[in-house]
Design a protein around this motif. Structure first.
Motif, PDB file in Angstrom:
ATOM      1  N   TYR A   1     -28.538   9.941  30.888  1.00 43.57           N
ATOM      2  CA  TYR A   1     -28.271   8.965  29.835  1.00 43.57           C
ATOM      3  C   TYR A   1     -27.705   9.716  28.630  1.00 43.57           C
ATOM      4  N   PHE A   2     -26.598   9.199  28.087  1.00 43.46           N
ATOM      5  CA  PHE A   2     -26.048   9.782  26.859  1.00 43.46           C
ATOM      6  C   PHE A   2     -26.450   8.902  25.682  1.00 43.46           C
ATOM      7  N   PRO A   3     -26.969   9.488  24.599  1.00 42.85           N
ATOM      8  CA  PRO A   3     -27.348   8.658  23.452  1.00 42.85           C
ATOM      9  C   PRO A   3     -26.125   8.039  22.771  1.00 42.85           C
TER      10      PRO A   3
ATOM     11  N   HIS B   1     -28.346   3.869  24.890  1.00 47.84           N
ATOM     12  CA  HIS B   1     -27.960   4.959  25.795  1.00 47.84           C
ATOM     13  C   HIS B   1     -26.919   4.487  26.791  1.00 47.84           C
ATOM     14  N   VAL B   2     -25.914   5.314  27.013  1.00 46.99           N
ATOM     15  CA  VAL B   2     -24.967   5.061  28.104  1.00 46.99           C
ATOM     16  C   VAL B   2     -25.619   5.590  29.371  1.00 46.99           C
ATOM     17  N   ARG B   3     -25.852   4.687  30.320  1.00 44.27           N
ATOM     18  CA  ARG B   3     -26.522   5.116  31.558  1.00 44.27           C
ATOM     19  C   ARG B   3     -25.466   5.556  32.561  1.00 44.27           C
ATOM     20  N   ALA B   4     -24.948   6.760  32.335  1.00 43.44           N
ATOM     21  CA  ALA B   4     -23.821   7.245  33.152  1.00 43.44           C
ATOM     22  C   ALA B   4     -24.230   7.424  34.613  1.00 43.44           C
ATOM     23  N   VAL B   5     -25.409   7.974  34.823  1.00 45.98           N
ATOM     24  CA  VAL B   5     -25.966   8.114  36.175  1.00 45.98           C
ATOM     25  C   VAL B   5     -27.380   7.558  36.092  1.00 45.98           C
TER      26      VAL B   5
ATOM     27  N   GLY C   1     -15.578   5.682  43.525  1.00 45.71           N
ATOM     28  CA  GLY C   1     -15.907   4.551  42.654  1.00 45.71           C
ATOM     29  C   GLY C   1     -14.886   4.477  41.534  1.00 45.71           C
ATOM     30  N   GLU C   2     -14.890   3.340  40.832  1.00 43.94           N
ATOM     31  CA  GLU C   2     -13.920   3.152  39.760  1.00 43.94           C
ATOM     32  C   GLU C   2     -14.172   4.113  38.603  1.00 43.94           C
ATOM     33  N   SER C   3     -13.166   4.204  37.735  1.00 44.84           N
ATOM     34  CA  SER C   3     -13.270   5.062  36.565  1.00 44.84           C
ATOM     35  C   SER C   3     -14.507   4.687  35.739  1.00 44.84           C
ATOM     36  N   GLY C   4     -15.249   5.690  35.317  1.00 45.15           N
ATOM     37  CA  GLY C   4     -16.395   5.465  34.438  1.00 45.15           C
ATOM     38  C   GLY C   4     -17.694   5.174  35.164  1.00 45.15           C
ATOM     39  N   CYS C   5     -17.684   5.244  36.507  1.00 42.44           N
ATOM     40  CA  CYS C   5     -18.921   4.893  37.230  1.00 42.44           C
ATOM     41  C   CYS C   5     -19.910   6.051  37.281  1.00 42.44           C
ATOM     42  N   GLY C   6     -19.527   7.237  36.783  1.00 42.14           N
ATOM     43  CA  GLY C   6     -20.490   8.333  36.681  1.00 42.14           C
ATOM     44  C   GLY C   6     -20.277   9.476  37.648  1.00 42.14           C
ATOM     45  N   LYS C   7     -19.121   9.521  38.319  1.00 40.15           N
ATOM     46  CA  LYS C   7     -18.877  10.549  39.339  1.00 40.15           C
ATOM     47  C   LYS C   7     -18.885  11.964  38.731  1.00 40.15           C
ATOM     48  N   THR C   8     -18.088  12.132  37.675  1.00 46.27           N
ATOM     49  CA  THR C   8     -18.005  13.463  37.056  1.00 46.27           C
ATOM     50  C   THR C   8     -19.353  13.865  36.472  1.00 46.27           C
ATOM     51  N   THR C   9     -20.023  12.917  35.820  1.00 44.66           N
ATOM     52  CA  THR C   9     -21.321  13.235  35.215  1.00 44.66           C
ATOM     53  C   THR C   9     -22.293  13.704  36.286  1.00 44.66           C
ATOM     54  N   LEU C  10     -22.298  13.032  37.431  1.00 43.94           N
ATOM     55  CA  LEU C  10     -23.202  13.443  38.508  1.00 43.94           C
ATOM     56  C   LEU C  10     -22.819  14.845  39.009  1.00 43.94           C
TER      57      LEU C  10
ATOM     58  N   ASP D   1     -20.243  -2.699  30.460  1.00 39.25           N
ATOM     59  CA  ASP D   1     -20.606  -1.572  29.607  1.00 39.25           C
ATOM     60  C   ASP D   1     -21.832  -0.848  30.191  1.00 39.25           C
ATOM     61  N   PRO D   2     -21.712   0.454  30.486  1.00 36.72           N
ATOM     62  CA  PRO D   2     -22.873   1.164  31.058  1.00 36.72           C
ATOM     63  C   PRO D   2     -24.024   1.332  30.067  1.00 36.72           C
ATOM     64  N   ALA D   3     -23.798   0.973  28.791  1.00 40.31           N
ATOM     65  CA  ALA D   3     -24.909   1.034  27.823  1.00 40.31           C
ATOM     66  C   ALA D   3     -25.805  -0.198  27.968  1.00 40.31           C
TER      67      ALA D   3
END
Ligand code: ATP
Ligand code: SF4
Ligand code: MG
Length: 452
Positions: A29-31, A43-47, A64-73, A326-328
Motif C-alpha cells: 500500500y502506498f500512502p 492508501h493506494v492498494r497497488a498489491v 493485466g491492464e496498466s496500473g494493476c500492480g505488476k511492477t510493484t509486485l 481507483d486503487p485507493a
C-alpha cells in the motif's frame, strides 16, 4: 558460461521439491498524502493480497491492464521495495511450506513452543525481509531484475564494460583480466561482442541495450529473474529476438522467470503458468494453455476478446469497457464488478455504483446535491429539489438503470429531497481452487457462487 555457473557455488539442484519464490498474501500500500502537513488520507492498494509460487525452471507470466500492480509486485519480490503486508519466501521447500500452512492456521497465542521455534527457523532462513548475512546475500545475488526501460536503468556515463562488470566487482567475484573476460563471456552469451564493451548505452539500439541489461542481470548467475516488460519498448522484430534470447538463456542456465507484461501474445509465448491481475489482486491463475483455451474469469475472457491477435475460445465476450477504478478505493465484493459484462446482483453493488450511474446521466446528475454515506452499501442521496429526487427514484424503479443493479438494491425510500438507498454488504471475492489446480476469483465458479 560454464565458468559462470561453476562460480555460483550456492546453487541447488533444480529438481529440489521447493519453490524459488513463494508469495503469501503480499500487500503493498502506498500512502496518499494531502495538504501542507502531508497528512496520510488514504492508501493506494497497488498489491492487495497476492499469493502464488514460482517453481524452479518455470516462467510465471503476470498480466493485466496498466496500473494493476505488476511492477510493484515485481519490485517487492526482487527486494527493491518493502511489502506492507504478507510474506515473500525464497527457496521454500514443500515440507516447510506445508508446515507454514499448518502453523499459521493456528492463532499466534495458541502455538506451542516447538511451533514458534519452527516458524522462527523457517522465517529466518526463507522470508526475504528477515534474511540476514549469508542468507540475505544468497537471495540478493540469485534474484535479479530486467526493466522495460533499458535507457534509464543503465548508467549513461558508464561504459558497458563497467555496467556489466559492476555486480562482479561489488561481490568480489572477479577483478583485472578475469573480470574483463567474464564481461566478454556475458556479452557473448546475449549476442554482443567484445568490442561492445567500450561503448556507452546511448551508442546502442534499443534491442542491444536490452541485451546489455540482460547481461548485467546474468552476471552473478542468478536463479531467478523478474522480467518487467522486457520487450514492450522494442519493435516487433527486435522483440522476437530478445524473447528468443530469454528463452534460450532459460534452457541453457535453468533460469526461473517472472515475466511481467500487458501483452497477452508475448505472455502466452513465454509462460508455463499465468496469473492475471486486476486492481492489485489475482483474478485468475492457471497454465498458459488453460487460460488461453478455456478462460474462466470474465476479466480474462474480456482481455482475450480485446486482443484480436489471440485466438481464444469463442465466448461471445465483447472486450473491455470502462475505466480501471481507483486503487485507493477499490470496488467492494468483486473488484471487477463495475466493468463485468456478466455481473450478478450479488457481486458487490454499492453506493458508488448508484452514484456513478446517476452521474453518467446529465439530467439526473444535475439534480444530485450531496451523498451522505453511512457505509459503502448504505447512503442518503440528497437532491436539490423534490422533483429531482422523484426523477431519480423513477429511474431506479422503472427507468434504464441496469436491471442487475435494480435487483441488487435492497431498499430505496424517499423523504422529500432525500433518497435512502441500501445494498447488501458483500465480502471480497477471493481466489479459489476450482479443481485441477485452476484458481479463479469469480462467484460464477467458486463455492460462494454455488451457494447462491
Ligand atoms: N511509488 C508509488 N507511490 C504511489 N503510488 C504508486 C507508486 N508506485 C506505483 N503506484 C501506484 O500503484 C498502482 C500500481 O502501479 P504499477 O506500476 O505496479 O502498475 P503496473 O501494472 O506495472 O502498470 P503498467 O502496466 O502501466 O506498468 C498504480 O495505481 C500506481 O499509480
Ligand atoms: S464475481 Fe464474476 S460475475 Fe461477479 S463481477 Fe466478478 S467476475 Fe463478474
Ligand atoms: Mg509496470
Amino acid at each position: 558460461m560454464t565458468s559462470l555457473r561453476a562460480a555460483n557455488k550456492e546453487r541447488e539442484p533444480l529438481t529440489a521439491a521447493r519453490s524459488v519464490i513463494s508469495l503469501r498474501g503480499v500487500e503493498k500500500y502506498f500512502p496518499v498524502k494531502e495538504g501542507t502537513l502531508q497528512r496520510v488520507v488514504g492508501h493506494v492498494r497497488a498489491v492487495d493480497g497476492v499469493s502464488f509460487d514460482v517453481r524452479p525452471g518455470e516462467t510465471v507470466g503476470l498480466v493485466g491492464e496498466s496500473g494493476c500492480g505488476k511492477t510493484t509486485l515485481g519490485r517487492c519480490i526482487s527486494g527493491l521495495t518493502q511489502v506492507t503486508g504478507g510474506r515473500i519466501y525464497f527457496r521454500l521447500s514443500d515440507a516447510d511450506a506445508a508446515r507454514l500452512d499448518v502453523i499459521e492456521a493456528i492463532a499466534a497465542s495458541e502455538r506451542t513452543r516447538d511451533q514458534v521455534r519452527e516458524l522462527k527457523r523457517i522465517e529466518e532462513n526463507h522470508r526475504i525481509d528477515q534474511l540476514e548475512g549469508k542468507a540475505w546475500k544468497t537471495y540478493r545475488r540469485n534474484c535479479q531484475v530486467v526493466f522495460q526501460d533499458s535507457f534509464s536503468s543503465l548508467n549513461p556515463r558508464q561504459l558497458v564494460k563497467d555496467i556489466v562488470g559492476r555486480p562482479l566487482r561489488v561481490w568480489n567475484e572477479a577483478s583485472g583480466e578475469e573480470l574483463t573476460e567474464r564481461v566478454v563471456s556475458l556479452l557473448e552469451s546475449v549476442g554482443l561482442r567484445r568490442q561492445h564493451m567500450y561503448r556507452y548505452p546511448h551508442q546502442f539500439s534499443g534491442g542491444q541495450r536490452q541485451r546489455v541489461s540482460i547481461a548485467r542481470a546474468l552476471a552473478l548467475d542468478p536463479e531467478f529473474i523478474v522480467l518487467d516488460e522486457p520487450t514492450s519498448a522494442l519493435d516487433v522484430s527486435v522483440q522476437a529476438q530478445i524473447l528468443n534470447l530469454l528463452y534460450d538463456l532459460q534452457r541453457e542456465r535453468g533460469l526461473t522467470y517472472l515475466f511481467i507484461s500487458h501483452d497477452l501474445g508475448v505472455v502466452r509465448l513465454m509462460s508455463d503458468r499465468i496469473a492475471v491481475m486486476y486492481l492489485g489482486k489475482v483474478a485468475e491463475q492457471g497454465t498458459a494453455t488453460e487460460l488461453f483455451e478455456d478462460p474462466r474469469h470474465p476479466y480474462t475472457e474480456a482481455l482475450l476478446a480485446a486482443n484480436p491477435d489471440i485466438k481464444a475460445k469463442e465466448s461471445g465476450m465483447k472486450g473491455l469497457h470502462g475505466h480501471v477504478p481507483d486503487p485507493a478505493s477499490p470496488p467492494e465484493g468483486c473488484r471487477f464488478h463495475t466493468r463485468c459484462p456478466v455481473v450478478t446482483p450479488v457481486c458487490g453493488w454499492e453506493v458508488d455504483d448508484a452514484v456513478a450511474w446517476l452521474q453518467d446521466h446529465e439530467a439526473l446528475a444535475e439534480g444530485l446535491a450531496a451523498v451522505e454515506r453511512r457505509t459503502n452499501f448504505d447512503a442518503t442521496l440528497v437532491f436539490h429539489t423534490e422533483e429531482a429526487a422523484a426523477s431519480a427514484v423513477e429511474a431506479f424503479h422503472k427507468g434504464d438503470v441496469p436491471p442487475v443493479m435494480r435487483s441488487a438494491l435492497e431498499e430505496m425510500s424517499t423523504d422529500g429531497r432525500k433518497v435512502s438507498i441500501k445494498f447488501s454488504p458483500v465480502p471480497p471475492v477471493e481466489l479459489e481452487d476450482i479443481g485441477g489446480g485452476r484458481l479463479t476469483a469469480c462467484i460464477l465458479h467458486t463455492s460462494r457462487g454455488l451457494r447462491i
